[in-house]
Design a protein around this motif. Structure first.
Motif, PDB file in Angstrom:
ATOM      1  N   CYS A   1       0.835  -1.203   0.000  1.00 37.40           N
ATOM      2  CA  CYS A   1       0.000   0.000   0.000  1.00 37.40           C
ATOM      3  C   CYS A   1       0.871   1.254   0.000  1.00 37.40           C
ATOM      4  O   CYS A   1       0.593   2.212  -0.727  1.00 37.40           O
TER       5      CYS A   1
ATOM      6  N   SER B   1       2.439   1.755  -3.367  1.00 38.15           N
ATOM      7  CA  SER B   1       1.435   2.235  -4.315  1.00 38.15           C
ATOM      8  C   SER B   1       1.202   3.741  -4.147  1.00 38.15           C
ATOM      9  O   SER B   1       1.124   4.478  -5.147  1.00 38.15           O
ATOM     10  N   GLN B   2       1.111   4.207  -2.895  1.00 33.30           N
ATOM     11  CA  GLN B   2       0.932   5.642  -2.645  1.00 33.30           C
ATOM     12  C   GLN B   2       2.134   6.437  -3.148  1.00 33.30           C
ATOM     13  O   GLN B   2       1.977   7.514  -3.737  1.00 33.30           O
TER      14      GLN B   2
ATOM     15  N   ASP C   1       2.088   6.672  -6.944  1.00 28.25           N
ATOM     16  CA  ASP C   1       1.092   7.640  -7.413  1.00 28.25           C
ATOM     17  C   ASP C   1       1.614   9.072  -7.280  1.00 28.25           C
ATOM     18  O   ASP C   1       1.397   9.901  -8.172  1.00 28.25           O
TER      19      ASP C   1
ATOM     20  N   ASN D   1       0.901  15.995   3.693  1.00 30.75           N
ATOM     21  CA  ASN D   1       1.251  14.578   3.531  1.00 30.75           C
ATOM     22  C   ASN D   1       2.075  14.048   4.699  1.00 30.75           C
ATOM     23  O   ASN D   1       2.689  12.988   4.586  1.00 30.75           O
TER      24      ASN D   1
END
Length: 268
Positions: A32, A35-36, A39, A119
Protein backbone atom coordinates in the motif's frame (compact mmCIF):
# COMPACT_ATOMS: atom_id res chain seq x y z
CA UNK A 1 17.48 19.19 -5.71
CA UNK A 2 14.26 19.73 -3.80
CA UNK A 3 11.64 21.92 -5.45
CA UNK A 4 7.93 22.72 -5.46
CA UNK A 5 7.25 19.85 -7.86
CA UNK A 6 8.87 16.99 -5.95
CA UNK A 7 8.53 18.16 -2.33
CA UNK A 8 5.32 16.17 -1.75
CA UNK A 9 7.22 13.00 -2.63
CA UNK A 10 9.90 13.82 -0.07
CA UNK A 11 7.20 14.78 2.45
CA UNK A 12 5.59 11.36 2.10
CA UNK A 13 8.90 9.49 2.41
CA UNK A 14 9.92 11.58 5.45
CA UNK A 15 6.55 11.04 7.13
CA UNK A 16 6.28 7.36 6.31
CA UNK A 17 9.70 6.57 7.75
CA UNK A 18 8.83 8.31 11.01
CA UNK A 19 5.54 6.41 11.06
CA UNK A 20 7.16 3.04 10.35
CA UNK A 21 9.89 3.57 12.94
CA UNK A 22 7.48 4.50 15.72
CA UNK A 23 4.53 2.38 14.69
CA UNK A 24 2.35 5.46 14.14
CA UNK A 25 0.80 4.54 10.79
CA UNK A 26 -2.81 3.39 10.48
CA UNK A 27 -1.78 1.21 7.55
CA UNK A 28 1.83 0.01 7.37
CA UNK A 29 1.28 -2.51 4.58
CA UNK A 30 4.32 -2.16 2.33
CA UNK A 31 2.45 -2.74 -0.92
CA UNK A 32 0.00 0.00 0.00
CA UNK A 33 2.84 2.39 0.86
CA UNK A 34 4.65 1.62 -2.40
CA UNK A 35 1.44 2.24 -4.32
CA UNK A 36 0.93 5.64 -2.64
CA UNK A 37 4.54 6.57 -3.37
CA UNK A 38 4.23 5.54 -7.02
CA UNK A 39 1.09 7.64 -7.41
CA UNK A 40 2.84 10.72 -5.97
CA UNK A 41 5.81 10.24 -8.29
CA UNK A 42 3.64 9.70 -11.35
CA UNK A 43 1.89 13.00 -10.67
CA UNK A 44 5.25 14.68 -11.32
CA UNK A 45 7.24 12.52 -13.73
CA UNK A 46 7.97 9.00 -14.88
CA UNK A 47 8.82 6.76 -11.93
CA UNK A 48 11.99 5.48 -13.60
CA UNK A 49 13.22 9.02 -14.25
CA UNK A 50 12.64 10.02 -10.65
CA UNK A 51 14.64 7.15 -9.20
CA UNK A 52 17.32 7.46 -11.84
CA UNK A 53 17.93 11.01 -10.60
CA UNK A 54 17.23 10.72 -6.88
CA UNK A 55 18.13 7.19 -5.75
CA UNK A 56 21.47 8.47 -4.38
CA UNK A 57 19.52 10.65 -1.94
CA UNK A 58 18.20 7.55 -0.16
CA UNK A 59 19.51 4.40 1.49
CA UNK A 60 21.51 2.14 -0.77
CA UNK A 61 19.56 -0.57 -2.58
CA UNK A 62 16.14 0.75 -1.54
CA UNK A 63 15.23 0.55 -5.22
CA UNK A 64 16.77 -1.70 -7.84
CA UNK A 65 16.91 -1.08 -11.56
CA UNK A 66 15.06 -4.03 -13.04
CA UNK A 67 14.90 -2.81 -16.62
CA UNK A 68 14.58 -5.36 -19.40
CA UNK A 69 14.17 -5.23 -23.14
CA UNK A 70 10.46 -4.82 -22.48
CA UNK A 71 10.89 -1.57 -20.60
CA UNK A 72 12.65 0.49 -17.96
CA UNK A 73 11.53 0.26 -14.36
CA UNK A 74 12.69 0.11 -10.75
CA UNK A 75 11.48 -2.31 -8.09
CA UNK A 76 11.39 -1.62 -4.36
CA UNK A 77 13.70 -3.61 -2.16
CA UNK A 78 12.57 -1.73 0.96
CA UNK A 79 10.83 1.54 1.69
CA UNK A 80 13.26 4.40 0.95
CA UNK A 81 14.95 6.19 3.86
CA UNK A 82 16.63 9.57 3.50
CA UNK A 83 20.39 9.71 3.93
CA UNK A 84 21.60 12.11 6.62
CA UNK A 85 22.57 14.86 4.19
CA UNK A 86 19.24 14.47 2.41
CA UNK A 87 17.35 14.85 5.67
CA UNK A 88 19.31 17.99 6.54
CA UNK A 89 18.55 19.39 3.10
CA UNK A 90 14.88 18.44 3.49
CA UNK A 91 14.50 20.06 6.92
CA UNK A 92 16.11 23.25 5.65
CA UNK A 93 13.66 23.28 2.74
CA UNK A 94 10.73 22.96 5.16
CA UNK A 95 12.31 25.70 7.28
CA UNK A 96 12.23 28.01 4.26
CA UNK A 97 8.57 27.09 3.66
CA UNK A 98 7.72 27.95 7.26
CA UNK A 99 9.56 31.28 6.90
CA UNK A 100 7.34 32.13 3.94
CA UNK A 101 4.12 31.52 5.84
CA UNK A 102 5.10 33.81 8.72
CA UNK A 103 3.25 37.06 8.18
CA UNK A 104 4.89 40.45 8.66
CA UNK A 105 2.89 41.03 11.85
CA UNK A 106 4.40 37.96 13.45
CA UNK A 107 1.53 35.51 13.10
CA UNK A 108 2.13 31.79 12.68
CA UNK A 109 -0.57 30.46 10.37
CA UNK A 110 -1.90 27.03 11.31
CA UNK A 111 -3.84 26.85 8.05
CA UNK A 112 -0.81 27.57 5.87
CA UNK A 113 1.38 25.18 7.87
CA UNK A 114 -1.19 22.42 7.41
CA UNK A 115 -1.06 23.02 3.65
CA UNK A 116 2.72 22.59 3.43
CA UNK A 117 2.58 19.50 5.66
CA UNK A 118 -0.57 17.84 4.32
CA UNK A 119 1.25 14.58 3.53
CA UNK A 120 2.97 14.43 6.93
CA UNK A 121 1.74 12.79 10.14
CA UNK A 122 1.73 14.80 13.36
CA UNK A 123 4.96 13.28 14.67
CA UNK A 124 6.68 14.41 11.47
CA UNK A 125 5.15 17.87 11.81
CA UNK A 126 6.53 17.96 15.35
CA UNK A 127 10.05 17.25 14.06
CA UNK A 128 9.77 20.08 11.53
CA UNK A 129 8.42 22.50 14.14
CA UNK A 130 11.10 21.47 16.63
CA UNK A 131 13.74 22.14 13.98
CA UNK A 132 12.29 25.59 13.27
CA UNK A 133 12.23 26.27 17.00
CA UNK A 134 15.85 25.16 17.36
CA UNK A 135 16.88 27.48 14.53
CA UNK A 136 14.92 30.29 16.17
CA UNK A 137 12.27 31.38 13.67
CA UNK A 138 9.43 30.24 15.94
CA UNK A 139 9.09 29.84 19.69
CA UNK A 140 6.87 27.76 21.95
CA UNK A 141 4.94 29.78 24.52
CA UNK A 142 3.25 26.87 26.26
CA UNK A 143 2.53 23.18 25.76
CA UNK A 144 2.48 22.55 22.02
CA UNK A 145 2.26 18.79 21.65
CA UNK A 146 -0.29 16.49 23.29
CA UNK A 147 1.10 12.99 23.70
CA UNK A 148 -0.58 9.67 24.42
CA UNK A 149 1.16 6.42 25.33
CA UNK A 150 4.21 6.29 23.04
CA UNK A 151 2.74 8.76 20.57
CA UNK A 152 4.62 12.08 21.08
CA UNK A 153 2.20 14.25 19.09
CA UNK A 154 -1.35 12.98 18.91
CA UNK A 155 -2.38 16.64 18.54
CA UNK A 156 -0.70 20.03 18.05
CA UNK A 157 -1.78 23.18 19.89
CA UNK A 158 -1.00 25.78 17.24
CA UNK A 159 -2.10 28.69 19.44
CA UNK A 160 1.04 28.09 21.51
CA UNK A 161 3.40 28.65 18.57
CA UNK A 162 4.60 32.16 17.93
CA UNK A 163 6.69 33.48 15.06
CA UNK A 164 9.99 35.21 15.82
CA UNK A 165 10.50 38.13 13.49
CA UNK A 166 13.95 38.73 12.04
CA UNK A 167 15.23 40.73 9.14
CA UNK A 168 16.36 38.69 6.15
CA UNK A 169 19.98 39.41 7.09
CA UNK A 170 19.37 38.07 10.59
CA UNK A 171 17.69 34.94 9.26
CA UNK A 172 20.67 34.25 7.01
CA UNK A 173 22.93 34.62 10.02
CA UNK A 174 20.77 32.10 11.86
CA UNK A 175 20.96 29.54 9.10
CA UNK A 176 24.57 30.40 8.16
CA UNK A 177 24.70 27.91 5.32
CA UNK A 178 22.90 25.24 7.33
CA UNK A 179 24.84 25.89 10.55
CA UNK A 180 22.50 25.90 13.53
CA UNK A 181 23.13 28.73 15.97
CA UNK A 182 21.87 27.11 19.13
CA UNK A 183 21.85 30.42 21.01
CA UNK A 184 21.19 33.97 19.95
CA UNK A 185 18.46 36.56 19.71
CA UNK A 186 17.60 39.65 17.74
CA UNK A 187 20.18 41.69 19.64
CA UNK A 188 23.25 39.62 18.95
CA UNK A 189 22.54 37.73 15.71
CA UNK A 190 25.21 38.57 13.17
CA UNK A 191 27.60 39.51 15.95
CA UNK A 192 28.45 36.06 17.21
CA UNK A 193 32.22 36.40 17.09
CA UNK A 194 32.22 39.68 19.00
CA UNK A 195 30.13 38.19 21.80
CA UNK A 196 31.77 34.75 21.82
CA UNK A 197 34.24 35.45 24.59
CA UNK A 198 31.53 36.43 27.06
CA UNK A 199 29.60 33.21 26.31
CA UNK A 200 32.42 30.77 25.95
CA UNK A 201 32.53 29.45 29.50
CA UNK A 202 33.17 25.77 30.01
CA UNK A 203 29.92 25.28 31.92
CA UNK A 204 27.94 26.81 29.07
CA UNK A 205 29.56 24.40 26.63
CA UNK A 206 28.80 21.36 28.78
CA UNK A 207 25.19 22.42 29.43
CA UNK A 208 24.66 23.18 25.76
CA UNK A 209 25.93 19.78 24.65
CA UNK A 210 23.90 17.89 27.26
CA UNK A 211 20.76 19.69 26.11
CA UNK A 212 21.41 18.71 22.47
CA UNK A 213 22.07 14.97 22.88
CA UNK A 214 18.65 14.06 21.44
CA UNK A 215 19.26 16.17 18.34
CA UNK A 216 22.71 14.65 17.87
CA UNK A 217 21.15 11.18 18.03
CA UNK A 218 18.62 12.19 15.36
CA UNK A 219 21.53 13.07 13.08
CA UNK A 220 22.82 9.52 13.31
CA UNK A 221 25.40 9.62 16.11
CA UNK A 222 25.38 6.28 17.92
CA UNK A 223 24.10 5.93 21.47
CA UNK A 224 27.45 4.52 22.59
CA UNK A 225 29.28 7.61 21.28
CA UNK A 226 26.69 9.87 22.91
CA UNK A 227 27.25 8.08 26.22
CA UNK A 228 30.97 8.89 25.95
CA UNK A 229 30.15 12.50 25.10
CA UNK A 230 27.76 12.74 28.04
CA UNK A 231 30.41 11.29 30.35
CA UNK A 232 32.99 13.81 29.08
CA UNK A 233 30.56 16.67 29.77
CA UNK A 234 29.77 15.49 33.26
CA UNK A 235 33.47 15.07 34.05
CA UNK A 236 34.04 18.55 32.53
CA UNK A 237 36.62 17.30 30.05
CA UNK A 238 36.53 20.24 27.66
CA UNK A 239 39.24 18.95 25.32
CA UNK A 240 37.44 15.66 24.77
CA UNK A 241 34.08 17.37 24.25
CA UNK A 242 35.41 19.89 21.74
CA UNK A 243 37.38 17.25 19.82
CA UNK A 244 34.28 15.06 19.62
CA UNK A 245 32.17 17.93 18.29
CA UNK A 246 34.82 18.83 15.72
CA UNK A 247 35.03 15.21 14.57
CA UNK A 248 31.29 14.82 13.99
CA UNK A 249 30.98 18.32 12.51
CA UNK A 250 33.59 17.68 9.83
CA UNK A 251 33.33 13.88 9.44
CA UNK A 252 30.95 11.73 7.46
CA UNK A 253 27.95 12.74 9.57
CA UNK A 254 28.63 16.47 9.06
CA UNK A 255 26.57 17.28 12.14
CA UNK A 256 24.90 20.67 11.87
CA UNK A 257 24.11 20.54 15.59
CA UNK A 258 27.76 20.05 16.54
CA UNK A 259 28.78 22.76 14.10
CA UNK A 260 26.22 25.11 15.58
CA UNK A 261 27.40 24.52 19.15
CA UNK A 262 31.00 25.22 18.18
CA UNK A 263 30.09 28.22 16.07
CA UNK A 264 27.84 29.82 18.68
CA UNK A 265 30.65 29.61 21.21
CA UNK A 266 33.23 31.06 18.86
CA UNK A 267 35.06 27.75 18.31
CA UNK A 268 35.91 27.27 14.62
Amino acid sequence: MLNEFNIKIFDFIFSTNIGLKGGYLDNSNENCLYSQLRDLIKDVCEEYDFWDEYKSYFNDNCVIDASTLDGRHYIYNEFPRMKLNTKKMYLNYKLEEVKKIIDNNGDFSKEKFEIITENIINVGKKEILDYCQEIGIIEYIGKVFISADNFPAIAIIYDNIRAVLYTEEEVQSLIAENIILVSGNGNNIGNIEQNANSKNSDDKLFDLVLNKLDLLEKEGISKSDLKLLEKACKSKNKVKVVNFLKDVATGTISSVVATGILYSLGIH
